[in-house]
Design a protein around this motif. Sequence first.
Motif, mmCIF file in Angstrom:
data_model
loop_
_atom_site.group_PDB
_atom_site.id
_atom_site.type_symbol
_atom_site.label_atom_id
_atom_site.label_comp_id
_atom_site.label_asym_id
_atom_site.label_seq_id
_atom_site.Cartn_x
_atom_site.Cartn_y
_atom_site.Cartn_z
ATOM 1 N N VAL A 223 -9.048 -13.083 132.140
ATOM 2 C CA VAL A 223 -10.371 -12.861 131.543
ATOM 3 C C VAL A 223 -11.467 -13.554 132.349
ATOM 4 O O VAL A 223 -11.205 -14.524 133.056
ATOM 5 C CB VAL A 223 -10.413 -13.409 130.089
ATOM 6 N N VAL A 224 -12.673 -13.020 132.241
ATOM 7 C CA VAL A 224 -13.851 -13.689 132.817
ATOM 8 C C VAL A 224 -14.443 -14.518 131.689
ATOM 9 O O VAL A 224 -14.770 -13.984 130.630
ATOM 10 C CB VAL A 224 -14.888 -12.643 133.296
ATOM 11 N N ARG A 225 -14.564 -15.811 131.912
ATOM 12 C CA ARG A 225 -15.095 -16.693 130.860
ATOM 13 C C ARG A 225 -16.573 -16.964 131.090
ATOM 14 O O ARG A 225 -16.974 -17.382 132.176
ATOM 15 C CB ARG A 225 -14.343 -18.021 130.848
ATOM 16 N N VAL A 226 -17.344 -16.736 130.045
ATOM 17 C CA VAL A 226 -18.791 -16.954 130.117
ATOM 18 C C VAL A 226 -19.088 -18.314 129.472
ATOM 19 O O VAL A 226 -18.576 -18.604 128.383
ATOM 20 C CB VAL A 226 -19.540 -15.824 129.361
ATOM 21 N N PRO A 227 -19.912 -19.139 130.128
ATOM 22 C CA PRO A 227 -20.209 -20.465 129.547
ATOM 23 C C PRO A 227 -20.822 -20.351 128.152
ATOM 24 O O PRO A 227 -21.454 -19.348 127.810
ATOM 25 C CB PRO A 227 -21.220 -21.066 130.532
ATOM 26 N N ALA A 228 -20.611 -21.411 127.383
ATOM 27 C CA ALA A 228 -21.150 -21.460 126.023
ATOM 28 C C ALA A 228 -22.186 -22.580 125.936
ATOM 29 O O ALA A 228 -22.202 -23.497 126.770
ATOM 30 C CB ALA A 228 -20.019 -21.724 125.042
ATOM 31 N N ASP A 229 -23.030 -22.505 124.903
ATOM 32 C CA ASP A 229 -24.039 -23.557 124.728
ATOM 33 C C ASP A 229 -23.461 -24.708 123.900
ATOM 34 O O ASP A 229 -22.262 -24.727 123.595
ATOM 35 C CB ASP A 229 -25.322 -22.977 124.116
ATOM 36 N N SER A 230 -24.312 -25.626 123.501
ATOM 37 C CA SER A 230 -23.828 -26.849 122.842
ATOM 38 C C SER A 230 -23.116 -26.562 121.520
ATOM 39 O O SER A 230 -22.300 -27.357 121.056
ATOM 40 C CB SER A 230 -25.000 -27.790 122.587
ATOM 41 N N GLN A 231 -23.412 -25.423 120.892
ATOM 42 C CA GLN A 231 -22.759 -25.088 119.616
ATOM 43 C C GLN A 231 -21.550 -24.179 119.800
ATOM 44 O O GLN A 231 -20.908 -23.788 118.827
ATOM 45 C CB GLN A 231 -23.776 -24.410 118.676
ATOM 46 N N GLY A 232 -21.294 -23.794 121.056
ATOM 47 C CA GLY A 232 -20.128 -22.949 121.326
ATOM 48 C C GLY A 232 -20.469 -21.475 121.384
ATOM 49 O O GLY A 232 -19.572 -20.630 121.399
ATOM 50 N N ARG A 233 -21.777 -21.160 121.417
ATOM 51 C CA ARG A 233 -22.194 -19.744 121.477
ATOM 52 C C ARG A 233 -22.137 -19.245 122.911
ATOM 53 O O ARG A 233 -22.637 -19.934 123.827
ATOM 54 C CB ARG A 233 -23.641 -19.600 120.975
ATOM 55 N N ARG A 235 -23.247 -17.639 126.180
ATOM 56 C CA ARG A 235 -24.621 -17.516 126.695
ATOM 57 C C ARG A 235 -24.814 -16.122 127.286
ATOM 58 O O ARG A 235 -24.261 -15.805 128.344
ATOM 59 C CB ARG A 235 -24.881 -18.603 127.727
ATOM 60 N N ALA A 236 -25.626 -15.318 126.616
ATOM 61 C CA ALA A 236 -25.828 -13.933 127.062
ATOM 62 C C ALA A 236 -26.431 -13.910 128.468
ATOM 63 O O ALA A 236 -26.143 -13.005 129.260
ATOM 64 C CB ALA A 236 -26.733 -13.205 126.073
ATOM 65 N N ASP A 237 -27.242 -14.921 128.792
ATOM 66 C CA ASP A 237 -27.878 -14.945 130.119
ATOM 67 C C ASP A 237 -26.875 -15.249 131.227
ATOM 68 O O ASP A 237 -27.193 -15.142 132.404
ATOM 69 C CB ASP A 237 -29.026 -15.968 130.149
ATOM 70 N N LYS A 238 -25.668 -15.624 130.861
ATOM 71 C CA LYS A 238 -24.648 -15.941 131.870
ATOM 72 C C LYS A 238 -23.609 -14.822 132.006
ATOM 73 O O LYS A 238 -22.586 -14.991 132.678
ATOM 74 C CB LYS A 238 -23.913 -17.240 131.496
ATOM 75 N N LEU A 239 -23.855 -13.698 131.337
ATOM 76 C CA LEU A 239 -22.913 -12.581 131.474
ATOM 77 C C LEU A 239 -22.895 -12.119 132.930
ATOM 78 O O LEU A 239 -23.946 -12.058 133.572
ATOM 79 C CB LEU A 239 -23.362 -11.397 130.602
ATOM 80 N N PRO A 240 -21.738 -11.782 133.456
ATOM 81 C CA PRO A 240 -21.703 -11.268 134.834
ATOM 82 C C PRO A 240 -22.289 -9.854 134.885
ATOM 83 O O PRO A 240 -22.516 -9.230 133.842
ATOM 84 C CB PRO A 240 -20.215 -11.250 135.161
ATOM 85 N N LYS A 241 -22.486 -9.361 136.072
ATOM 86 C CA LYS A 241 -22.930 -7.975 136.234
ATOM 87 C C LYS A 241 -21.815 -7.074 135.683
ATOM 88 O O LYS A 241 -20.634 -7.295 135.969
ATOM 89 C CB LYS A 241 -23.143 -7.711 137.729
ATOM 90 N N LEU A 242 -22.214 -6.120 134.875
ATOM 91 C CA LEU A 242 -21.202 -5.284 134.222
ATOM 92 C C LEU A 242 -21.039 -3.959 134.952
ATOM 93 O O LEU A 242 -22.024 -3.263 135.197
ATOM 94 C CB LEU A 242 -21.598 -5.028 132.759
ATOM 95 N N ALA A 243 -19.807 -3.626 135.282
ATOM 96 C CA ALA A 243 -19.540 -2.331 135.943
ATOM 97 C C ALA A 243 -18.111 -1.917 135.645
ATOM 98 O O ALA A 243 -17.216 -2.757 135.555
ATOM 99 C CB ALA A 243 -19.742 -2.469 137.450
ATOM 100 N N GLY A 244 -17.915 -0.617 135.478
ATOM 101 C CA GLY A 244 -16.568 -0.089 135.214
ATOM 102 C C GLY A 244 -16.136 -0.403 133.791
ATOM 103 O O GLY A 244 -16.889 -1.009 133.011
ATOM 104 N N PRO A 245 -14.912 0.021 133.424
ATOM 105 C CA PRO A 245 -14.439 -0.217 132.053
ATOM 106 C C PRO A 245 -14.462 -1.714 131.732
ATOM 107 O O PRO A 245 -13.813 -2.506 132.422
ATOM 108 C CB PRO A 245 -12.997 0.311 132.084
#
Length: 483
Positions: A223-233, A235-245
């Motif tokens: 899996v690609v892990r996206v960082p979370a903020d201090s509450q464990g959410r 971070r949408a701004d850290k999503l990688p570029k999305l391509a393919g399924p």
Amino acid sequence: MGQVPDLPIRNFEVAGQGPAPPVILVRSMHNLLNDAAQRALRYLDELDARSVAPSAEAVAGLSRFQEPLPETSMEPRDVLALLDQIGSPATVATAGSRFFGFVTGGVLPATLAANWLAAAWDQNASMVVLSPVGAALEDVVLAWLRQLFHLPAGSGGALVTGGTMANFTGIAAARHALLNGVGWDVEAQGLFGAPPITVIVGEEVHVSMLKALGLAGLGRERVVRVPADSQGRMRADKLPKLAGPTLICTQAGNVNSGAFDPVGEICARAHEAGAWVHVDGAFGLWAAAARERKHLVEGVELADSWATDCHKWLNVPHDSGIALVRDEQHLVGAIRSTAAYLVHGEQREPHHHTPEASRRARGIEVWAALRSLGRSGLEDMIERTCRHASRFAQGLRAAGYEILNNVVLNQVLVSFGDDETTRRVIAAIQQDGTCWCGGTVWHGRAVMRISVSSWATRDEDVDRSLAAMIRCARSLGVVKNNS
Ligand SMILES: Cc1ncc(COP(=O)(O)O)c(C=O)c1O
């Protein structure tokens, strides 16, 4: 019902006349079920006074179950007595009002009673023909839940064992849709040689999601892990570029902090790129039912699939989870199987929606919960348990202990000092038996988790438990504030 003399269940053969009439069985059943009810009532009555965790002696007593496979039969009432004598003391009092471990609901009265009746019915909820009532109640509760969670009316749904299987079911639908979209029939061909699916999770993903990904052949570690903020959410701004399924696994309700991923924001990005968004809302999705909390789930309705539990915050007996999929055809596409002997009518056939075929009719208790609470009762239960969580946080903070999360829902994380001290306090609280809380690691620190999920918890339970927690901490010399 009056007392009926108890008679053994036996099939008497009367010469030339076949088995005796079932009156013998029925009379014995009355006494047996009355006995079960009496024992259950005594158990529930005694819950408040007993230790939440079973005593070491009671747990050791379970060795009495370790006997050789019995060669001969035993009267059902004796079987029940044995179960009660050995089993009841060795239970954890999760049905009581002071169990705050993991995320564990109790059992609403209507659901317990419905569960008993349903056990007598012994329905197989796999097909309409096998259980019209089971199938009908599934239809009803799925429609009610779609309304409660503000999800599209046409979403498909499955009643499964719990959050883990609900996550698995959502992922199976996602896998079907994403690979179907690139011309691959994953149900027929499996994943060998399939176009890859990128799976994105938050840093704080729940372990059940990783398990479900593993079961679905998508891999726990791939899996690609996206960082979370201090509450464990996430971070949408850290999503990688999305391509393919691409499958993005979000969560509504972090198992530790209770925080919600920004699902709406993630959906906006994901859907532009044709990605699928799944929401693990094992307990958090229920926030949608409460006016004061529903802002937390804003945007969740934009996702493609959702998982939730009923045995957590809806307070139905274990085991009970729900998977919902926006486009029903993807759920059915992933799961449907047919054989010549299976009967298909015009109605929704439950087994085309669930990984299991034969299974108990768990829609009965979900219906009983929602029918007895109504929208307002459910809202009250969600709000009340959240308020209890805040009361815990305030009380512990006032006693000088550190609360590590923003208490937005029913989850509280507390530290009593350094890791070793916190672990010792947790052990002392569990040993004390007034209440039960577990531990976890939050941002590298050992903390105690408090999850208030039971309908039965009252203010006085919170106060009694708070007093016990503070007493245990102080008895270990962890004195922060003597006020
Ligand atoms: C966020 C989340 N997802 C999934 C699960 C797993 O649920 P279950 O134990 O019902 O399979 C849990 C359990 O606590 C949870 O908190």
